[in-house]
Scaffold this motif. Structure first.
Motif, PDB file in Angstrom:
ATOM      1  N   SER A  76       0.828  -1.202   0.000  1.00  0.00           N
ATOM      2  CA  SER A  76       0.000   0.000   0.000  1.00  0.00           C
ATOM      3  C   SER A  76       0.861   1.251   0.000  1.00  0.00           C
ATOM      4  CB  SER A  76      -0.921  -0.005   1.225  1.00  0.00           C
ATOM      5  OG  SER A  76      -1.711  -1.164   1.258  1.00  0.00           O
ATOM      6  N   ALA A  77       1.981   1.211   0.734  1.00  0.00           N
ATOM      7  CA  ALA A  77       2.892   2.355   0.755  1.00  0.00           C
ATOM      8  C   ALA A  77       3.436   2.638  -0.640  1.00  0.00           C
ATOM      9  CB  ALA A  77       4.038   2.082   1.734  1.00  0.00           C
ATOM     10  N   VAL A  78       3.739   1.588  -1.374  1.00  0.00           N
ATOM     11  CA  VAL A  78       4.195   1.744  -2.753  1.00  0.00           C
ATOM     12  C   VAL A  78       3.095   2.385  -3.597  1.00  0.00           C
ATOM     13  CG1 VAL A  78       4.837   0.483  -4.845  1.00  0.00           C
ATOM     14  CG2 VAL A  78       5.879  -0.124  -2.637  1.00  0.00           C
ATOM     15  N   LEU A  79       1.862   1.903  -3.438  1.00  0.00           N
ATOM     16  CA  LEU A  79       0.728   2.480  -4.163  1.00  0.00           C
ATOM     17  C   LEU A  79       0.596   3.973  -3.856  1.00  0.00           C
ATOM     18  CD1 LEU A  79      -2.055   2.529  -5.657  1.00  0.00           C
ATOM     19  CD2 LEU A  79      -3.067   1.788  -3.494  1.00  0.00           C
ATOM     20  N   LEU A  80       0.683   4.342  -2.591  1.00  0.00           N
ATOM     21  CA  LEU A  80       0.516   5.736  -2.199  1.00  0.00           C
ATOM     22  C   LEU A  80       1.627   6.607  -2.786  1.00  0.00           C
ATOM     23  CD1 LEU A  80      -0.557   5.044   1.471  1.00  0.00           C
ATOM     24  CD2 LEU A  80      -1.975   6.156  -0.269  1.00  0.00           C
ATOM     25  N   GLU A  81       2.857   6.117  -2.762  1.00  0.00           N
ATOM     26  CA  GLU A  81       3.939   6.894  -3.372  1.00  0.00           C
ATOM     27  C   GLU A  81       3.688   7.082  -4.859  1.00  0.00           C
ATOM     28  OE1 GLU A  81       8.789   7.019  -4.006  1.00  0.00           O
ATOM     29  OE2 GLU A  81       7.851   5.182  -3.244  1.00  0.00           O
ATOM     30  N   GLU A  82       3.254   6.028  -5.532  1.00  0.00           N
ATOM     31  CA  GLU A  82       3.011   6.127  -6.976  1.00  0.00           C
ATOM     32  C   GLU A  82       1.832   7.040  -7.294  1.00  0.00           C
ATOM     33  OE1 GLU A  82       4.935   5.092  -9.504  1.00  0.00           O
ATOM     34  OE2 GLU A  82       6.320   4.616  -7.861  1.00  0.00           O
ATOM     35  N   LEU A  83       0.819   7.068  -6.446  1.00  0.00           N
ATOM     36  CA  LEU A  83      -0.265   8.046  -6.620  1.00  0.00           C
ATOM     37  C   LEU A  83       0.303   9.460  -6.581  1.00  0.00           C
ATOM     38  CD1 LEU A  83      -3.195   6.630  -4.451  1.00  0.00           C
ATOM     39  CD2 LEU A  83      -3.330   7.246  -6.880  1.00  0.00           C
ATOM     40  N   GLY A  84       1.221   9.701  -5.634  1.00  0.00           N
ATOM     41  CA  GLY A  84       1.857  11.007  -5.569  1.00  0.00           C
ATOM     42  C   GLY A  84       2.673  11.312  -6.805  1.00  0.00           C
ATOM     43  N   ARG A  85       3.296  10.303  -7.371  1.00  0.00           N
ATOM     44  CA  ARG A  85       4.171  10.509  -8.527  1.00  0.00           C
ATOM     45  C   ARG A  85       3.402  10.782  -9.819  1.00  0.00           C
ATOM     46  NH1 ARG A  85       9.612   9.332  -7.728  1.00  0.00           N
ATOM     47  NH2 ARG A  85       9.920   9.199  -9.967  1.00  0.00           N
ATOM     48  N   THR A  86       2.084  10.713  -9.785  1.00  0.00           N
ATOM     49  CA  THR A  86       1.326  11.140 -10.969  1.00  0.00           C
ATOM     50  C   THR A  86       1.467  12.639 -11.178  1.00  0.00           C
ATOM     51  OG1 THR A  86      -0.716  11.527  -9.701  1.00  0.00           O
ATOM     52  CG2 THR A  86      -0.397   9.313 -10.645  1.00  0.00           C
ATOM     53  N   GLY A  87       1.771  13.382 -10.110  1.00  0.00           N
ATOM     54  CA  GLY A  87       1.918  14.827 -10.235  1.00  0.00           C
ATOM     55  C   GLY A  87       0.624  15.594 -10.069  1.00  0.00           C
ATOM     56  N   TYR A  88      -0.453  14.901  -9.719  1.00  0.00           N
ATOM     57  CA  TYR A  88      -1.753  15.550  -9.537  1.00  0.00           C
ATOM     58  C   TYR A  88      -2.194  15.338  -8.090  1.00  0.00           C
ATOM     59  CZ  TYR A  88      -2.011  16.053 -14.600  1.00  0.00           C
ATOM     60  OH  TYR A  88      -1.755  16.403 -15.902  1.00  0.00           O
ATOM     61  N   ALA A  89      -1.939  16.346  -7.248  1.00  0.00           N
ATOM     62  CA  ALA A  89      -2.198  16.194  -5.818  1.00  0.00           C
ATOM     63  C   ALA A  89      -3.686  16.107  -5.508  1.00  0.00           C
ATOM     64  CB  ALA A  89      -1.566  17.343  -5.044  1.00  0.00           C
TER      65      ALA A  89
END
Length: 391
Positions: A76-89
């Motif tokens: 889940s932590a990986v998922l959350l980091e990747e959500l952030g890496r989309t660049g759309y907060a």
């Protein structure tokens, strides 16, 4: 806007708690986000919310049903980091609130009946969760909570009648239900959250009104004001123990700050990729901008800070996976990750110059979004107080 940052792509190190299996999760999640989110992200920013089709697509790919605890939480932590890496907060906040923050209360404190009713549809992206905590006069300081749930019948056996107003509610207009903090017992004097409870309130119940609150940033987070006017809520909608919400909040808020920190870490990673690609590619007086020592050193400094915060973020995630996350660790992560996002976004706009300040520029979006992270899930000033108090 394209999310392309140039030919060179940063390769952050693998945190010590992660394995090849976690990196496989990263690759899968990144692929899904690239297919489902990024092609629609600008449209969602313009319309102010993730579309119903987008929610269902995320659910169909399993991205709304990741673990909240145990060793699986590192995925889940990986998922959350990747959500952030989309660049759309705004998108990362919307998904984070639904899939983790709001649902954490149901998962941790809800009855078996409530979990069976809400969680499967939420995992499919068919019913979106929102968290209705803040009020106009009760934000970081919830002592002035005024939304009331009057118990009906003997001891609330007949349910509750809710009246009040919540503000800054992400997923507000698209939510299927609100996890709502209410007063269920009258208290005298300054009693903090004594007498407060958590209720799940159907978003379509009579008396619920939702009004958009457009923000400077987080434009796709669907932030709304929610009014409750004589809303009837059944007794089985109570989450956890009546009048004991403070105990639940103490545990859930640490989790929220962990989630917010991980999302912010991903956002900083995206920002620095964008910045690094630009300063290497853009030429001033016939030489790359990055050839200037001041520029190189600023990018290097931000990159080093990200490496440290990212390692700490996965340390915090590992503690949570082991059931050992504490308030101080969660607060440190949330503070440092979101404050770093502000610094990185400022540098990104500054080095992009006027082109970075254009309304539709990715750098401008990052700049608008960054400040919200230092306010939501506990303002930076509150985080500093909590760190000091738990020293």
């Amino acid at each position: 806007m394209s999310t392309t940052t140039g030919e060179r792509t940063a390769r952050p190190h693998r945190p010590p708690h992660l394995t090849a299996e976690h990196e496989e999760t990263r690759s899968r999640v990144r692929g899904v986000l690239g297919d489902v989110v990024l092609p629609q992200a600008d449209a969602w920013e313009r319309q102010g919310r993730v579309s119903a089709e987008g929610w269902r697509a995320l659910g169909a790919h399993g991205l709304l049903d990741f673990a909240h605890d145990g060793e699986e939480f590192l995925h889940s932590a990986v998922l959350l980091e990747e959500l952030g890496r989309t660049g759309y907060a705004g998108i990362r906040a919307s998904v984070g609130v639904h899939a983790f923050m709001a649902l954490s209360y149901v998962r941790m404190f809800g009855t078996a009946e409530l979990r069976a009713t809400l969680l499967p549809a939420a995992a499919r992206g068919e019913r979106i969760a929102a968290l209705a905590i803040s009020e106009p006069d009760a934000g970081s300081d919830l002592r002035h909570l005024s939304t009331r749930a009057e118990p009906l019948g003997d001891g609330g056996a007949g349910g509750f009648r809710v009246d009040g107003r919540k503000c800054h509610v992400a997923n507000g207009s698209g939510a299927g239900f609100f996890v709502t903090l209410v007063k269920t017992r009258r208290t005298s004097g300054d009693r903090g959250l004594s007498g407060a409870s958590l209720l799940v309130i159907d978003a379509d119940a009579p008396g619920v009104t939702r009004t958009p609150q457009p923000m400077t940033g987080w434009r796709s987070a669907d932030v709304c004001r929610v009014d409750f006017d004589d809303v009837r809520v059944p007794a089985n909608a109570l989450v956890g123990r009546r009048d004991m919400a403070l105990l639940h909040l103490m545990k859930a808020l640490d989790f929220e700050r962990l989630v917010a920190g991980l999302l912010a870490v991903g956002g900083v990673g995206y920002c620095l990729e964008l910045l690094d690609g630009f300063v290497r590619r853009h030429r001033v007086k016939d030489v790359p901008l990055g050839s200037h020592q001041a520029v190189r050193h600023r990018v290097a400094e931000l990159t080093g800070e990200l490496e440290l915060v990212r390692t700490y973020a996965y340390h915090a995630a590992q503690l949570h996976a082991q059931g050992r996350l504490d308030t101080r660790t969660a607060s440190v992560l949330k503070l440092k990750a979101t404050e770093l996002a502000v610094s990185a976004a400022q540098a990104c706009v500054q080095y992009h110059g006027a082109r970075g300040y254009l309304e539709d520029a990715a750098a401008a979006r990052l700049y608008r979004d960054a400040m919200a992270g230092t306010i939501a899930a506990g303002a930076s000033e509150l985080m500093r107080d909590m760190i000091y108090d738990t020293h």
